[in-house]
Design an enzyme around this catalytic site. Sequence first.
Site, PDB file in Angstrom:
ATOM      1  CG  HIS A 130      -3.164  -0.720   3.837  1.00  0.00           C
ATOM      2  ND1 HIS A 130      -3.235  -0.222   5.377  1.00  0.00           N
ATOM      3  CD2 HIS A 130      -3.151  -1.414   3.675  1.00  0.00           C
ATOM      4  CE1 HIS A 130      -3.611  -1.631   5.759  1.00  0.00           C
ATOM      5  NE2 HIS A 130      -3.005  -2.269   4.587  1.00  0.00           N
ATOM      6  CG  ASP A 188       9.493  -8.539   7.742  1.00  0.00           C
ATOM      7  OD1 ASP A 188       7.805  -8.080   7.471  1.00  0.00           O
ATOM      8  OD2 ASP A 188       9.898  -8.138   6.643  1.00  0.00           O
ATOM      9  CD  GLU A 197      -2.512  -4.711   7.676  1.00  0.00           C
ATOM     10  OE1 GLU A 197      -3.801  -4.966   6.975  1.00  0.00           O
ATOM     11  OE2 GLU A 197      -1.494  -4.103   6.339  1.00  0.00           O
ATOM     12  CD  GLU A 219       0.019  -1.316   2.991  1.00  0.00           C
ATOM     13  OE1 GLU A 219       0.585  -1.456   4.205  1.00  0.00           O
ATOM     14  OE2 GLU A 219       0.217  -2.303   2.853  1.00  0.00           O
ATOM     15  CE1 TYR A 233      -3.287  -8.278   6.435  1.00  0.00           C
ATOM     16  CE2 TYR A 233      -2.359  -9.422   8.171  1.00  0.00           C
ATOM     17  CZ  TYR A 233      -1.759  -8.198   6.364  1.00  0.00           C
ATOM     18  OH  TYR A 233      -0.810  -7.897   6.167  1.00  0.00           O
ATOM     19  CG  HIS A 235      -6.448  -5.133   1.861  1.00  0.00           C
ATOM     20  ND1 HIS A 235      -7.289  -5.343   3.547  1.00  0.00           N
ATOM     21  CD2 HIS A 235      -5.483  -4.701   2.783  1.00  0.00           C
ATOM     22  CE1 HIS A 235      -6.541  -5.147   3.477  1.00  0.00           C
ATOM     23  NE2 HIS A 235      -5.197  -4.448   3.260  1.00  0.00           N
ATOM     24  CD  GLU A 236      -2.851  -3.888  -0.664  1.00  0.00           C
ATOM     25  OE1 GLU A 236      -2.236  -2.972  -0.296  1.00  0.00           O
ATOM     26  OE2 GLU A 236      -2.944  -4.912  -0.479  1.00  0.00           O
TER      27      GLU A 236
END
Length: 895
Positions: A305, A382, A324, A277, A390, A301-302
């Site tokens: 953001h 990460d 998220e 995003e 989410y 979704h993007e």
Amino acid sequence: MAAGRRVRDVASACSAESFELRHLHLALRVAFGPPGPGRLEGSARLELRCLRDGAAELSLDSHPSLAVRGVGLAAPGGEPRPLRAESRPFARYGSALHVFLPEPLRAGECLALDIAYRTGEGPGVCWLTPEQTAGKQKPYMYTQGQAVLNRSFFPGFDTPSVKSTYSATIKVPEGFTAVMSATTWEKQEKDNTFTFKMSQPIPSYLIALAVGDIVSAEVGPRSHVWAEPCLIEAAKKEYDGVIEEFLAVGEKLFGPYVWDRYDVLFMPPSFPFGGMENPCITFVTPCLLAGDRSLVDVIIHEISHSWFGNLVTNANWGEFWLNEGFTMYAQRRISTVVYGAAYTCLEAATGRALLRQHMDTTGEDHPLNKLRVKIEPGVDPDDTYNETPYEKGYCFVSYLAHLVGDQSKFDAFLQAYVNQFKFQSIMADEALEFFLEYFPELKKKGVATIPGFEFDRWLNTPGWPPYLPDLSPGETLMKPAEGLAELWAASSLNMEAIKAVDITAWKTYQLVFFLDKILQKSPLPDESSMAGSCDISNIFSNYISAMYQPEEAQPPMELLAHLGKEDNLALPAETTEKPAWFSELPYFWSKAQVLEWISYHVEKNKYDASAINFSCCNMDGYMLCHCTPEQLRLVFGPLGDELYARLHEIVSVSDELTWIIDLLEKEDMSSQEIFQDSSASELGNSYTKESLEEMKSTNPFFQADFSYISGALSPGSSDISASGTGMSHSPNSQDSGGSDIDPDPTEVKLFSSDDGFADYDKGDVKHGKRKRGRPRKFSKENRDCLETKKSKHSPRGTHLWEFIRDILLHPELNEGLMKWEDRREGVFKFLRSEAVAQLWGQKKKNSSMTYEKLSRAMRYYYKREILERVDGRRLVYKFGKNSSGWKEEEVLNRK
């Protein structure tokens, strides 16, 4: 971040508590090197303001791959004053660049640092060869910052708690275009330099650059699509007018879109993510170019953001759910307005299933199944990535909306929330405190401490969400999918009822939901979730046939004319078709062929098909061949590495594949003699069905589907009507790919109607039948019958394991290549492994054969228990229980 709430980010080495980053400027030259990483070279200028008295040292996030050539203190109108700097270890994902100032500063003083550096080999800077792009003509580079990768792109404040504006001057080679996540950009034609400016403050992980053969097309009043020239028309057609609709709905729900433009860059096929995003220009996979707009909603979704994540940002990666969870809620609000509640609830149901699968795998009590994750020093953020922020985050935001009880009031709260914290980085406590202040009546009721639903429990207790939003509006779409799944999973298929279900109008998530239900109904072993039975593969293949029936060839009329009653059929040689994907290179496979190939590997590797993200499988061979290992791993999990290896061994040795095709298409007189031999005919149908089943088992290149033959079906199986070939094998199904394990010419002869098979009666014309059930093993007697027709001198084996066996059996041809370690137990060792590989390559006319490829080919035999590894011993193997012809008594009996 919000004033007074600064919290130390353990994933960053920067001096955010002592210095404020006001602006960043990058001046870089991009150089593509020979195959392999290229180079970014230039400087970064950091404009800073001191926050506390006495600060004399500054620490920046950096990376071992980033080589600092000098640091200077910028002087107005003069040369920078050199400063001492040194790099120190910080974590396995980065280092700390310490800069020593000439004298301590007072709070409020401003300064600018110029850092000359070179980089290119770090994890945040990605280089693609021409072969990895869609156009195949020019190399490509891009950066990926989230979560802590941009410290290998430029030295700076690589933490989401710090936001600043930035600008950049990027010089690229002639014929290339640069794009960045910036509000404005301009090209200077004289030296192919691009200038960018981001006028809104953003965290460092959202600074992104891409350079390649890139062009653009307008698709809306404030939107362009960018892509390689060969993809731009498809991108324009797919997204023309779509983005503006999503943006307009988002603005109505969450407030003004502050980023001026919203563009989409369709990355090369090897881009390993679904989407990133980056503000102003989202980087997405070209898999979204389905051709029918069936995947355009993924971009919602993007877009969401733009308010949640980019505008209001989590202050550290332990609070990732703030990015998220709110984005998932916003995405589904936009989707509800555009597509309706039923479709949105269906999509949310697939997300809930992913969360259930994740928690079943990890255990609900796993510490990563909390919304607030404690990231210890040295842990890469990460490594904490999973479904929880989410989907559990979405459930928490939905719970807050449930407490309010009025959708319009909660929408108004979200607008106020964005307006309150825009361009800031916050913690969950701040978000929840604002919620309670916005709804004082709820605060008075003590909603934050309702037993079982405490806000603290949501944040700090791992496990399944205490509250699940109502998804019942999706039942209108779920029930047809569930009903069809019931039909496909039934022990006796009702093809008329299946054909009566029209799935042509189904949207993507309805198909995904349908496949999920099929996998849930599959008879998986209790002790394992692995898809060990072929039921999954068969159901998958049946789905493919139904889905792609219009574009797949129907059985030839010459064949249909021979179909008789009671399945008592013969297959005329002149009408036999090889599998639809067999005669083409993977580059030219259709979507159906790709899915058939995937289904074969799901079965062969006993893989848990429920772990596959089917919504991303909508690709043809061209797109498949350009996927990176990371992309395939993202979609297929651990199976992705296997698929990548098998696929690219074929595409890299297309001459070898052509040889195999030629082998299978030519008439082999010796094969005909074998199968017309009286000893074979005397075996009757018993021999026929067993030998044919073995051919299919051992040879995925086999051209015909002999399940038409009476009795070829194992007990308890059921008939399935199918169009096309009815095959689910692949030309690169073996672990070696290509011809590392190849068909014996005696096993690929196509039969005519007078080859000793049962007679057939002409009757109703029906579709050819495909049978469920794993093919039966070749009996020893029938194997010996065939082997007696082969030469007794080694190496005669067409299959790799036979080739190895025959070398061991004939010392006169061994030449020190291999030796028995334990003849009685069938244990042997490679002495000259590369020489054996070269000998096999000569046999298969493959000059590129290596032992690495050979050993991968041998893995194919592990699951079939023909070969076994001897644990802890390199180059040592053992013949398994399903191998034959190597024991001394067997050899003596043959002489």
